[in-house]
Design a protein around this motif. Structure first.
Motif, mmCIF file in Angstrom:
data_model
loop_
_atom_site.group_PDB
_atom_site.id
_atom_site.type_symbol
_atom_site.label_atom_id
_atom_site.label_comp_id
_atom_site.label_asym_id
_atom_site.label_seq_id
_atom_site.Cartn_x
_atom_site.Cartn_y
_atom_site.Cartn_z
ATOM 1 N N ALA A 172 4.077 -0.869 8.958
ATOM 2 C CA ALA A 172 4.326 -2.151 8.294
ATOM 3 C C ALA A 172 5.481 -2.870 8.986
ATOM 4 O O ALA A 172 5.432 -4.093 9.202
ATOM 5 C CB ALA A 172 4.633 -1.927 6.813
ATOM 6 N N GLY A 173 6.513 -2.118 9.370
ATOM 7 C CA GLY A 173 7.641 -2.712 10.079
ATOM 8 C C GLY A 173 7.310 -3.132 11.493
ATOM 9 O O GLY A 173 7.964 -4.020 12.054
ATOM 10 N N LEU B 101 0.841 -1.202 0.000
ATOM 11 C CA LEU B 101 0.000 0.000 0.000
ATOM 12 C C LEU B 101 0.875 1.252 0.000
ATOM 13 O O LEU B 101 0.599 2.209 -0.736
ATOM 14 C CB LEU B 101 -0.934 0.001 1.218
ATOM 15 N N ALA B 102 1.941 1.265 0.795
ATOM 16 C CA ALA B 102 2.848 2.412 0.815
ATOM 17 C C ALA B 102 3.475 2.629 -0.559
ATOM 18 O O ALA B 102 3.600 3.771 -1.023
ATOM 19 C CB ALA B 102 3.928 2.201 1.874
ATOM 20 N N ASP B 103 3.860 1.542 -1.203
ATOM 21 C CA ASP B 103 4.434 1.662 -2.554
ATOM 22 C C ASP B 103 3.442 2.287 -3.526
ATOM 23 O O ASP B 103 3.808 3.116 -4.372
ATOM 24 C CB ASP B 103 4.866 0.288 -3.065
ATOM 25 N N ALA C 178 -3.890 0.499 12.876
ATOM 26 C CA ALA C 178 -5.003 -0.410 13.171
ATOM 27 C C ALA C 178 -4.867 -1.709 12.384
ATOM 28 O O ALA C 178 -5.115 -2.799 12.909
ATOM 29 C CB ALA C 178 -6.331 0.279 12.862
ATOM 30 N N LEU C 179 -4.465 -1.605 11.127
ATOM 31 C CA LEU C 179 -4.261 -2.810 10.315
ATOM 32 C C LEU C 179 -3.092 -3.632 10.859
ATOM 33 O O LEU C 179 -3.169 -4.872 10.920
ATOM 34 C CB LEU C 179 -3.991 -2.430 8.862
ATOM 35 N N ALA C 180 -2.007 -2.958 11.245
ATOM 36 C CA ALA C 180 -0.852 -3.671 11.790
ATOM 37 C C ALA C 180 -1.214 -4.421 13.063
ATOM 38 O O ALA C 180 -0.677 -5.505 13.341
ATOM 39 C CB ALA C 180 0.284 -2.684 12.062
ATOM 40 N N ARG D 33 5.907 7.560 5.123
ATOM 41 C CA ARG D 33 6.788 7.147 6.227
ATOM 42 C C ARG D 33 5.993 6.472 7.332
ATOM 43 O O ARG D 33 6.437 5.471 7.910
ATOM 44 C CB ARG D 33 7.550 8.353 6.792
ATOM 45 N N VAL D 34 4.811 7.012 7.627
ATOM 46 C CA VAL D 34 3.976 6.428 8.681
ATOM 47 C C VAL D 34 3.513 5.024 8.287
ATOM 48 O O VAL D 34 3.565 4.090 9.089
ATOM 49 C CB VAL D 34 2.769 7.341 8.989
ATOM 50 N N ALA D 35 3.072 4.844 7.040
ATOM 51 C CA ALA D 35 2.617 3.529 6.584
ATOM 52 C C ALA D 35 3.748 2.510 6.670
ATOM 53 O O ALA D 35 3.547 1.373 7.128
ATOM 54 C CB ALA D 35 2.084 3.629 5.157
#
Length: 357
Positions: free
Chosen positions: A45-46, A3-5, A94-96, A39-41
């Motif tokens: 993800a990390g 999604l970030a990409d 929330a997804l993480a 950057r936040v996404a």
């Protein structure tokens, strides 16, 4: 990460959508808001595979540990002024955490949230995990705050509406609430600083700001510069600076949300701290000084969620953002922004060889 990409790939389109909806400058939105959202996404993800509980020390013949589990379905109600950025503040953590989300974008600026949901689908996020429900606060927003199947709500907006959201959450299923609300953030300047301001607003906000300017004049403050509307098209107001401001004036107490600054003098650190804390808000504050002791004292004494020293409005994906008092509670960004979408479960079991087995 996918999604970030995609956000990066379509950053210009997202910037255009926020410019159309919220009146933001395209190049600044692309360079600041969208890059920050990226950057936040990627930060969350990390963090997704680093969620873990603790092993606990127990009295007696038991061992225990905690699990951190998704809180469930999260309702996100986001404001008009940073549509893509606040979406990134709320949805990726929330997804993480393993939650599903229902996003209610501001009625003035829904386009980027809808487009981000489309990008999420392209990235492989399953159907039903991210749901975007455009609408007005009293209908769509109220439905999220009061819905019995929504387990948590995260709201960014005004203090007045935050109270309504919190009341609806309590009256329904006692869903957990985090609120990022209004602010009246002082910038304390100790002998060595410069300041500049500008803005555009819609008609309702435009008229509200002009009313505050008239209130400042009426209560005895002096206009140093500005104080007038600009032009006969759009809703522009001159950058306005008031001097001779007293702490009980409306322009000193209320969040104006426009290009209006109130300047108040102080003689001692104690007086500066007292003036800075004489507000019902507590979102952020700044101090400009070359004295490290002064900076440390101010940062520990002001009741606010963020303190900037010799800078202002610096935010990043791993810095918790949020206020205290009537600026709300709960944090966006950082690990604290992930924790609010998790609930702790304690697991206790007898140790091997105990009489319980």
């Amino acid at each position: 990460m996918k999604l970030a990409d995609l956000i990066e790939q379509h950053s210009e389109k997202l910037a255009m959508l926020d410019a159309i909806d919220a009146g933001k400058l395209v190049h600044m939105t692309a360079a600041l808001d969208i890059q920050f959202a990226l950057r936040v996404a990627r930060y969350y993800a990390g963090a997704a595979d680093k969620i873990h509980g603790d092993t606990l020390k127990c009295a007696g013949e038991f061992q225990a540990y905690t699990l951190k589990e998704p809180v469930g379905v999260v309702g996100h109600i986001i404001p008009w002024n940073f549509p893509t950025l606040v979406f990134a503040f709320k949805v990726p953590p929330a997804l993480a955490a393993g939650c599903t989300v229902v996003v209610k974008p501001a009625e003035q600026s829904p386009l980027s949230a809808l487009y981000l949901a489309q990008l999420a689908k392209e990235a492989g996020v399953p159907d039903g995990v991210i749901n975007v429900v455009p609408g007005f606060g009293p209908t769509a927003g109220a439905a999220i705050a009061s819905h019995m199947d929504i387990d948590a709500v995260s709201f960014t907006g005004s203090t007045e509406v935050g109270k309504i959201v919190m009341g609806a959450a309590a009256a329904s299923n006692l869903k957990s609430v985090s609120l990022e609300l209004g602010g009246k953030s002082p910038l304390i300047i100790f002998d060595d600083a410069d300041v500049d301001v500008a803005a555009q607003v819609d008609k309702e906000q435009f008229e509200k700001i002009l009313r505050y300017i008239e209130s400042g004049k009426r209560e005895g403050a002096s206009i140093l510069i500005g104080g007038n509307a600009i032009g006969d098209k759009g809703y522009y107001i001159e950058p306005t600076i008031f001097t001779d401001v007293q702490e009980d004036m409306l322009i000193a107490r209320d969040e104006i949300f426009g290009p209006v600054m109130s300047i108040m003098k102080f003689k001692t650190i104690e007086e500066a701290i007292e003036k800075a804390n004489n507000t019902r808000y507590g979102l952020a504050a700044g101090v400009v000084t070359k004295d490290l002791n002064t900076a440390n004292r101010i940062s520990r004494s002001i009741r606010a969620g963020m303190i900037w020293i010799n800078c202002f409005l610096v935010i990043d994906g791993d810095i918790p953002f949020g206020g205290v008092r009537m600026s709300g509670f709960g944090k966006d960004c950082g690990l604290e922004g992930l924790e609010k979408y998790l609930k702790v479960k304690s697991v206790i079991t007898p140790i091997y060889g105990s009489p319980w087995l």
